[in-house]
Design a protein around this motif. Structure first.
Motif, PDB file in Angstrom:
ATOM      1  N   SER A  31     -20.077  15.899  29.959  1.00 49.44           N
ATOM      2  CA  SER A  31     -20.492  15.731  31.300  1.00 49.44           C
ATOM      3  C   SER A  31     -20.212  14.320  31.491  1.00 49.44           C
ATOM      4  O   SER A  31     -19.662  13.421  30.747  1.00 49.44           O
ATOM      5  N   ILE A  32     -20.136  14.112  32.635  1.00 51.77           N
ATOM      6  CA  ILE A  32     -19.545  12.849  33.692  1.00 51.77           C
ATOM      7  C   ILE A  32     -20.725  12.136  34.481  1.00 51.77           C
ATOM      8  O   ILE A  32     -21.924  13.024  34.823  1.00 51.77           O
ATOM      9  N   SER A  33     -20.637  10.879  34.813  1.00 48.41           N
ATOM     10  CA  SER A  33     -21.523  10.198  35.881  1.00 48.41           C
ATOM     11  C   SER A  33     -21.039  10.315  37.133  1.00 48.41           C
ATOM     12  O   SER A  33     -19.901  10.696  37.316  1.00 48.41           O
ATOM     13  N   LEU A  34     -21.719   9.860  37.949  1.00 46.43           N
ATOM     14  CA  LEU A  34     -21.280   9.635  39.698  1.00 46.43           C
ATOM     15  C   LEU A  34     -20.237   8.942  39.500  1.00 46.43           C
ATOM     16  O   LEU A  34     -19.147   9.029  40.551  1.00 46.43           O
ATOM     17  N   ASP A  35     -20.183   7.805  38.827  1.00 44.91           N
ATOM     18  CA  ASP A  35     -19.101   7.069  38.929  1.00 44.91           C
ATOM     19  C   ASP A  35     -17.855   7.519  38.490  1.00 44.91           C
ATOM     20  O   ASP A  35     -16.620   7.329  39.060  1.00 44.91           O
ATOM     21  N   LYS A  36     -17.987   8.388  37.611  1.00 43.43           N
ATOM     22  CA  LYS A  36     -16.452   9.103  36.937  1.00 43.43           C
ATOM     23  C   LYS A  36     -16.121  10.146  38.173  1.00 43.43           C
ATOM     24  O   LYS A  36     -15.057  10.532  38.321  1.00 43.43           O
ATOM     25  N   LEU A  37     -17.222  10.741  38.604  1.00 42.33           N
ATOM     26  CA  LEU A  37     -16.880  11.742  39.615  1.00 42.33           C
ATOM     27  C   LEU A  37     -15.929  11.284  40.661  1.00 42.33           C
ATOM     28  O   LEU A  37     -15.152  11.910  41.140  1.00 42.33           O
ATOM     29  N   GLN A  38     -16.519   9.962  41.083  1.00 37.36           N
ATOM     30  CA  GLN A  38     -15.866   9.398  42.304  1.00 37.36           C
ATOM     31  C   GLN A  38     -14.428   8.935  41.823  1.00 37.36           C
ATOM     32  O   GLN A  38     -13.484   9.117  42.792  1.00 37.36           O
ATOM     33  N   GLU A  39     -14.325   8.433  40.618  1.00 43.32           N
ATOM     34  CA  GLU A  39     -12.881   7.992  40.142  1.00 43.32           C
ATOM     35  C   GLU A  39     -12.083   9.101  40.114  1.00 43.32           C
ATOM     36  O   GLU A  39     -11.039   9.115  40.524  1.00 43.32           O
ATOM     37  N   LEU A  40     -12.613  10.347  39.717  1.00 43.74           N
ATOM     38  CA  LEU A  40     -11.600  11.715  39.747  1.00 43.74           C
ATOM     39  C   LEU A  40     -11.263  12.035  40.957  1.00 43.74           C
ATOM     40  O   LEU A  40     -10.219  12.479  41.301  1.00 43.74           O
ATOM     41  N   SER A  41     -11.869  11.871  42.201  1.00 45.89           N
ATOM     42  CA  SER A  41     -11.753  12.386  43.572  1.00 45.89           C
ATOM     43  C   SER A  41     -10.489  11.523  44.153  1.00 45.89           C
ATOM     44  O   SER A  41     -10.638  10.407  44.100  1.00 45.89           O
ATOM     45  N   GLU A  42     -10.159  12.223  44.934  1.00 52.52           N
ATOM     46  CA  GLU A  42      -8.891  11.622  45.959  1.00 52.52           C
ATOM     47  C   GLU A  42     -10.028  10.853  46.945  1.00 52.52           C
ATOM     48  O   GLU A  42      -9.260   9.917  47.671  1.00 52.52           O
ATOM     49  N   ASP A  43     -11.152  11.329  47.212  1.00 57.70           N
ATOM     50  CA  ASP A  43     -11.735  10.759  48.448  1.00 57.70           C
ATOM     51  C   ASP A  43     -12.583   9.445  47.612  1.00 57.70           C
ATOM     52  O   ASP A  43     -13.625   9.368  47.185  1.00 57.70           O
ATOM     53  N   LYS A  44     -12.271   8.302  48.075  1.00 58.61           N
ATOM     54  CA  LYS A  44     -12.740   6.972  47.593  1.00 58.61           C
ATOM     55  C   LYS A  44     -13.855   6.413  48.614  1.00 58.61           C
ATOM     56  O   LYS A  44     -14.130   5.297  48.471  1.00 58.61           O
ATOM     57  N   THR A  45     -13.827   6.871  49.780  1.00 56.53           N
ATOM     58  CA  THR A  45     -14.787   6.359  50.817  1.00 56.53           C
ATOM     59  C   THR A  45     -16.053   7.080  51.046  1.00 56.53           C
ATOM     60  O   THR A  45     -17.059   6.324  51.464  1.00 56.53           O
ATOM     61  N   THR A  46     -16.039   8.144  50.644  1.00 56.53           N
ATOM     62  CA  THR A  46     -17.309   9.114  50.914  1.00 56.53           C
ATOM     63  C   THR A  46     -18.341   8.663  49.975  1.00 56.53           C
ATOM     64  O   THR A  46     -17.867   8.294  48.829  1.00 56.53           O
ATOM     65  N   THR A  47     -19.468   8.363  50.462  1.00 59.42           N
ATOM     66  CA  THR A  47     -20.806   8.002  49.377  1.00 59.42           C
ATOM     67  C   THR A  47     -21.224   9.345  49.147  1.00 59.42           C
ATOM     68  O   THR A  47     -21.642   9.997  49.785  1.00 59.42           O
ATOM     69  N   ILE A  48     -21.248   9.481  47.804  1.00 60.53           N
ATOM     70  CA  ILE A  48     -21.875  10.747  47.139  1.00 60.53           C
ATOM     71  C   ILE A  48     -23.170  10.951  47.616  1.00 60.53           C
ATOM     72  O   ILE A  48     -23.518  11.991  47.907  1.00 60.53           O
ATOM     73  N   LEU A  49     -24.040  10.026  47.529  1.00 60.80           N
ATOM     74  CA  LEU A  49     -25.508  10.143  47.724  1.00 60.80           C
ATOM     75  C   LEU A  49     -25.770   9.187  48.895  1.00 60.80           C
ATOM     76  O   LEU A  49     -26.427   7.833  48.615  1.00 60.80           O
ATOM     77  N   PRO A  50     -25.558   9.279  50.264  1.00 58.53           N
ATOM     78  CA  PRO A  50     -25.928   8.301  51.112  1.00 58.53           C
ATOM     79  C   PRO A  50     -27.719   8.059  51.112  1.00 58.53           C
ATOM     80  O   PRO A  50     -28.308   8.754  51.007  1.00 58.53           O
ATOM     81  N   SER A  51     -27.852   6.769  51.261  1.00 59.66           N
ATOM     82  CA  SER A  51     -29.240   6.318  51.238  1.00 59.66           C
ATOM     83  C   SER A  51     -30.013   6.689  52.535  1.00 59.66           C
ATOM     84  O   SER A  51     -31.126   6.607  52.437  1.00 59.66           O
ATOM     85  N   SER A  52     -29.176   7.059  53.671  1.00 62.74           N
ATOM     86  CA  SER A  52     -29.915   7.228  54.907  1.00 62.74           C
ATOM     87  C   SER A  52     -30.355   8.713  54.855  1.00 62.74           C
ATOM     88  O   SER A  52     -31.182   8.825  56.105  1.00 62.74           O
ATOM     89  N   LYS A  53     -30.087   9.412  54.073  1.00 58.94           N
ATOM     90  CA  LYS A  53     -30.357  10.852  54.358  1.00 58.94           C
ATOM     91  C   LYS A  53     -31.916  11.005  53.985  1.00 58.94           C
ATOM     92  O   LYS A  53     -32.582  10.784  53.032  1.00 58.94           O
ATOM     93  N   ILE A  54     -32.451  11.787  55.172  1.00 59.05           N
ATOM     94  CA  ILE A  54     -33.819  11.988  55.101  1.00 59.05           C
ATOM     95  C   ILE A  54     -34.271  13.150  53.904  1.00 59.05           C
ATOM     96  O   ILE A  54     -33.410  14.136  53.967  1.00 59.05           O
ATOM     97  N   LEU A  55     -34.974  13.030  53.014  1.00 52.86           N
ATOM     98  CA  LEU A  55     -35.268  13.763  52.007  1.00 52.86           C
ATOM     99  C   LEU A  55     -36.524  14.997  52.140  1.00 52.86           C
ATOM    100  O   LEU A  55     -37.339  14.928  51.653  1.00 52.86           O
ATOM    101  N   ASN A  56     -36.115  15.692  53.194  1.00 55.53           N
ATOM    102  CA  ASN A  56     -37.203  16.935  53.422  1.00 55.53           C
ATOM    103  C   ASN A  56     -36.567  18.010  52.560  1.00 55.53           C
ATOM    104  O   ASN A  56     -35.676  17.900  51.497  1.00 55.53           O
ATOM    105  N   TYR A  57     -37.084  19.395  52.899  1.00 50.24           N
ATOM    106  CA  TYR A  57     -36.558  20.371  52.043  1.00 50.24           C
ATOM    107  C   TYR A  57     -35.110  20.731  52.082  1.00 50.24           C
ATOM    108  O   TYR A  57     -34.469  21.450  51.386  1.00 50.24           O
ATOM    109  N   GLY A  58     -34.366  20.295  53.128  1.00 43.20           N
ATOM    110  CA  GLY A  58     -33.202  20.618  53.391  1.00 43.20           C
ATOM    111  C   GLY A  58     -32.791  22.019  54.040  1.00 43.20           C
ATOM    112  O   GLY A  58     -33.701  22.680  54.301  1.00 43.20           O
ATOM    113  N   ALA A  59     -31.671  22.649  53.732  1.00 47.39           N
ATOM    114  CA  ALA A  59     -31.184  23.805  54.076  1.00 47.39           C
ATOM    115  C   ALA A  59     -31.804  24.785  53.097  1.00 47.39           C
ATOM    116  O   ALA A  59     -31.421  24.625  52.018  1.00 47.39           O
ATOM    117  N   ILE A  60     -32.706  25.795  53.333  1.00 47.77           N
ATOM    118  CA  ILE A  60     -33.383  26.542  52.396  1.00 47.77           C
ATOM    119  C   ILE A  60     -32.661  27.395  51.639  1.00 47.77           C
ATOM    120  O   ILE A  60     -32.619  27.383  50.333  1.00 47.77           O
TER     121      ILE A  60
END
Length: 402
Positions: A31-60
């Motif tokens: 198993s890996i951490s979110l930091d390791k996942l970001q390190e593996l990715s070519e995408d170094k700019t996207t925030t995996i868990l954006p803090s502004s996201k509204i935490l409702n039920y989401g797409a069912i």
């Protein structure tokens, strides 16, 4: 009240894995951490868990990004793309399997299940009132079940055939020709028999090449409308902690039925979990993540193979072709040892955790232990080194199977 057999493997793991020092019964790619996942990715700019996201039920039924990435994976190398709408996101593959079985199996139905396999796949249908027969694979046939034996098991009320490909615990794969023969059998029945393929260890193929003529495609790539695949982020993608899985089928009616049943259970999956899963399966990340895990599997399988070869007087196996597990038989002069006692004493004296075959997978597998070898390499090396020393001192005192 529903009567169901205790889930022996999960009971064993829950009892012992918290306190062991070398967990080589675990079945996830390390198993890996979110930091390791970001390190593996070519995408170094996207925030995996954006803090502004509204935490409702989401797409069912699952986020657009996650189902879109899964659709792309299932549509690769096929002329018939799988629509994202034909995928339903669930809290792990265990929930996906349970939801599908709950939705489609009941009293009066007959189910055939590939065996050995994860106990859920045959105990849940039994608990729902179905009659279950086991389609048994044997070590002397490289853990590949026989299609003629399958035909002999089919009854007028056979509704479902369940396979696990790649297989837990053996690491075997059902080859392409066998899958096609299975579809031919299922599709010619009236009504056609549905096939459920638990593909949670796909695509960790470390010992068979995609160029091999018998390389097994996903069941969804073989043109059979009544095929269902389940999978998750836990095993092949090293993210068991996000509890994200899925059900997919070419038949939208199957997905609709499962979605309606799920309204009574989880409703939706955590938006945070889905966000991580979508990032891991994105084109910028998935290739490096899978490359890391397949290379880890190759490296560690070589270490385990040397261990088995060194102890070929007391253990034997069919070397796995895919996935993260190996099924190793320990014996004295051909006589199976008591695998539960073996595992308990090994754990007590060394801190090394294996899963015993008989207790975890059924009475046919006395003497076997399941080894999860795609952990961190240092853990595997350390555990096997401890086991080597212990075997020299203690193995002759392990009782034989009754």
């Amino acid at each position: 009240m529903v009567k169901i057999e205790p889930f022996a493997l999960e009971i064993w793991m829950d009892k012992f894995e918290k306190d062991c020092k070398y967990n080589i019964a675990e079945t996830c790619c390390a198993s890996i951490s979110l930091d390791k996942l970001q390190e593996l990715s070519e995408d170094k700019t996207t925030t995996i868990l954006p803090s502004s996201k509204i935490l409702n039920y989401g797409a069912i039924r699952g986020s657009e990004s996650l189902r879109g990435n899964l659709s792309r994976l299932y549509s690769a190398k096929t002329g018939n793309p799988l629509p994202a709408e034909n995928i339903l996101i669930t809290p792990g593959a265990i929930a996906a399997n349970h939801l599908f079985l709950y939705s489609f199996v009941g009293p009066g139905d007959h189910v055939i299940c590939h065996y050995p396999t994860y106990q859920q796949l045959y105990s849940i249908p039994e608990s729902l009132g179905a009659e279950v027969d086991l389609w048994k694979a044997k070590s002397e046939k490289n853990w590949i079940p026989d299609i003629e034996e399958l035909k002999s098991l089919i009854k007028p009320n056979t509704k479902l055939i369940i396979i696990n490909n790649p297989n837990n615990p053996t690491g075997a794969v059902l080859p392409k020709t066998l899958l096609q023969n299975l579809i031919d059998v299922a599709s010619t029945r009236s009504p056609p028999i549905t096939i459920l393929s638990d593909e949670v260890y796909r695509p960790v193929f470390h010992s068979i090449s995609p160029m091999d003529a018998e390389f097994p495609p996903s069941i969804l790539s073989m043109g059979y409308r009544n095929a269902v695949s389940t999978g998750s982020m836990s095993k092949a993608y090293s993210l068991a902690g996000i509890r994200t899985g899925w059900i997919a089928s070419r038949n939208p009616d199957i997905i609709e039925t499962c979605a309606q049943a799920r309204d009574y259970t989880t409703i939706s999956v955590s938006q945070l979990d889905e966000q991580v899963a979508a990032f891991a399966l994105s084109p910028s990340t998935i290739h490096a993540l899978l490359s890391r895990n397949i290379q880890l599997a190759k490296t560690n399988l070589s270490i385990l193979a040397k261990f088995v070869d060194r102890h070929d007087d007391i253990c034997s196996w069919v070397s796995p072709k895919a996935g993260t597990t190996a099924f190793v038989r320990f014996h004295r002069e051909g006589n199976a040892i008591d695998s539960a006692e073996f595992c308990k004493r090994l754990l007590d004296k060394t801190g090394v955790l294996f899963a015993p075959g008989k207790e975890s997978f059924g009475d046919d597998f006395e003497g076997y232990v399941r080894i999860g070898y795609v952990c961190e390499t240092e853990v595997l090396k350390g555990g096997l080194d401890k086991t080597k020393v212990w075997l020299r001192k203690e193995f002759d005192d392990i009782p034989l199977a009754a």
